[in-house]
Scaffold this active site. Structure first.
Site, mmCIF file in Angstrom:
data_model
loop_
_atom_site.group_PDB
_atom_site.id
_atom_site.type_symbol
_atom_site.label_atom_id
_atom_site.label_comp_id
_atom_site.label_asym_id
_atom_site.label_seq_id
_atom_site.Cartn_x
_atom_site.Cartn_y
_atom_site.Cartn_z
ATOM 1 N N LYS A 222 4.839 -0.849 1.392
ATOM 2 C CA LYS A 222 3.825 -1.012 2.425
ATOM 3 C C LYS A 222 3.187 -2.384 2.272
ATOM 4 C CE LYS A 222 -0.353 1.383 4.129
ATOM 5 N NZ LYS A 222 -1.202 2.580 3.909
ATOM 6 N N SER B 174 -1.885 5.471 7.517
ATOM 7 C CA SER B 174 -1.611 4.074 7.802
ATOM 8 C C SER B 174 -0.251 3.603 7.298
ATOM 9 C CB SER B 174 -2.705 3.207 7.170
ATOM 10 O OG SER B 174 -2.738 3.399 5.750
ATOM 11 N N SER C 286 -3.070 8.883 4.199
ATOM 12 C CA SER C 286 -2.151 7.896 4.761
ATOM 13 C C SER C 286 -0.763 7.853 4.161
ATOM 14 C CB SER C 286 -2.784 6.503 4.701
ATOM 15 O OG SER C 286 -3.835 6.394 5.631
#
Length: 459
Positions: free
Chosen positions: A82, A152, A176
């Protein structure tokens, strides 16, 4: 819609085959890069792809295996990070124009541990700006391109689901990791707070952020977790707790395991399809030898309000300097949230910290009666693409955020579909007992095939 070609091997399959010399890490990495080139223009899951570096790393792993050198748990396995995780010499943009021109001076702790385990880092995946949301635009859900993958860590989930890497790292402040894993038919593991280092990962909320993997199977999650867990004295939130070998008992079954099913909060407001799928999943766990026990989790209903206050204040402080200098480089959604967080009184923040103790105590009470808890991960399936972040966040985080407030380990496991979109079950453990929820998840996957399903993509 036409079905994708057969997905690549799982992390555990690839690692075993590479170690045995029956699979070339170079060929595997090349296959991943081909898939990225083919599918990612439609998915939008990657921010940057490290093609040359990945192939060089794969060649080095292949040479090490051929020499008979010892290799780690993830030799030659193509993974993604990420875009909150630092990679030395690479930008960490966090999905924001605020970070334009940024270059990381060194690897994050997790990046370094993944390298030490032999992983091949293929690139950075999309995050909702600074991880402050659940939409992750422009990424789309590979199960239906007209829906969101959640966030996210939406880029990480979409990439794993579409076979554009074998696993990916995410972060989890209110869900997330588990939210996008749940919406894309994957496994997402949020470890206990302080179990995995956050050093070198851009923060959203110091006291609520967690780092962990998104994978296709529970076994894969266990392998990645085992590779990255441990005490980091350079991370002030890291806990010096003995590292459990979660792989050792992964297949030992769940005969006699007491699984708590909350009578409050977690089964409220579900779509009928989600409720039916999770209850069917509980029946599978019973067939594997577990015993269901109805429990109550006191004060869990206040979690969303507590989390909103804590995240709002801590994020506003983290971004205070940049918001004063360049507020319009943030998206409107993030800027609005940061302004709202800055306006929260200090008394409200302290009150939220005190109420958080009630949430911790409530889970402690529930888990004193059982070994783990089982709930839905999400009350719904994936919302439409273009959904307003603020409109969908309360729904998507309602069942995941309580675990961030309590700091407990949580595992999202796929358990069904509704109109072609995945449904997910959440397993919740005691502090630092990731081994038990992983064992329960593995027992469930041994008896089901939801995790083997492949998403369709338009040709």
């Amino acid at each position: 819609m036409t079905r994708m070609d057969t997905l690549l091997p799982t992390v555990s399959e690839a690692a075993a085959a590479i170690r045995a010399g029956t699979l070339s890490p170079v060929e595997l990495t090349q296959a991943v890069l081909v898939r990225i080139e083919r599918y990612d223009p439609r998915l939008g899951s990657y921010v940057e792809v490290y093609a040359e570096e990945a192939l060089a790393r794969a060649r080095a792993v292949e040479a090490a295996v051929s020499r008979g050198d010892r290799v780690g748990l993830l030799p030659g396995v193509p993974l993604a990070l990420k875009d909150l995780y630092d990679v030395a010499g690479k930008p960490t943009l966090c999905g924001s124009a605020v970070r334009a021109g940024h270059l990381a001076a060194e690897d994050s702790a997790v990046t370094g541990l993944l390298r030490a385990a032999g992983a091949v880092l293929v690139g950075k995946t999309v995050t909702h700006e600074f991880a402050f949301g659940v939409v992750s635009a422009p990424t789309r859900n590979p199960w239906n391109l007209d829906t969101i993958p959640g966030g996210s860590s939406g880029g990480s989930a979409a990439a794993v689901a579409a076979g554009l890497c074998l696993a990916a790292m995410g972060s989890d402040t209110g869900g997330s990791i588990r939210i996008p894993a749940g919406l894309t038919g994957l496994v997402g593991l949020k470890p206990t707070f302080g179990r995995v280092s956050k050093r070198g990962v851009a923060p959203l909320s110091w006291s609520l952020d967690h780092t962990g993997p998104i994978t296709r199977t529970v076994r894969d999650a266990a392998l990645v977790f085992q590779s990255i867990t441990g005490f980091d004295p350079a991370d002030p939130d890291s806990v010096d707790e003995p590292v459990t070998n979660v792989l050792a008992g992964l297949d030992s079954g769940i005969d006699g395991l007491r699984i708590g099913v909350p009578a409050n909060h977690f089964f409220d407001g579900l779509t009928p399809e989600v409720g039916d799928a999770v209850r069917a999943a509980l029946d599978v766990l019973v067939s594997a030898g577990a015993r269901l026990v109805e429990v109550t989790v006191p004060d869990v209903e206040i979690s969303s309000e507590v989390i909103t206050t804590i995240v709002g204040v801590e994020a506003a402080l983290i971004h205070q300097e940049e918001m004063g200098i360049r507020p319009h480089d943030y998206t409107e959604d993030t800027r609005t949230r940061l302004i709202a967080g800055a306006a929260i009184p200090g008394t409200a923040y302290v009150d939220a910290l005190h109420r958080r103790r009630r949430i911790v105590a409530g889970f402690r009470s529930a888990l004193s009666e059982v070994d783990i808890l089982a709930t839905p991960t999400l009350p719904v399936t994936a919302p439409p693409y273009g959904s307003v972040p603020g409109a969908v966040m309360p729904t998507l985080s309602r069942l995941t955020a309580p675990l961030n407030a309590a700091g407990l380990p949580g595992l999202a496991v796929p358990c069904g579909f509704a109109e072609g979109l995945p449904i997910s079950m959440q397993l919740i453990g005691r502090p630092f007992d990731e081994a038990t929820i992983l064992r329960a998840g593995a027992a469930y996957q041994q008896r089901t095939d939801w995790h083997t399903q492949q998403p369709p993509l338009t040709e």
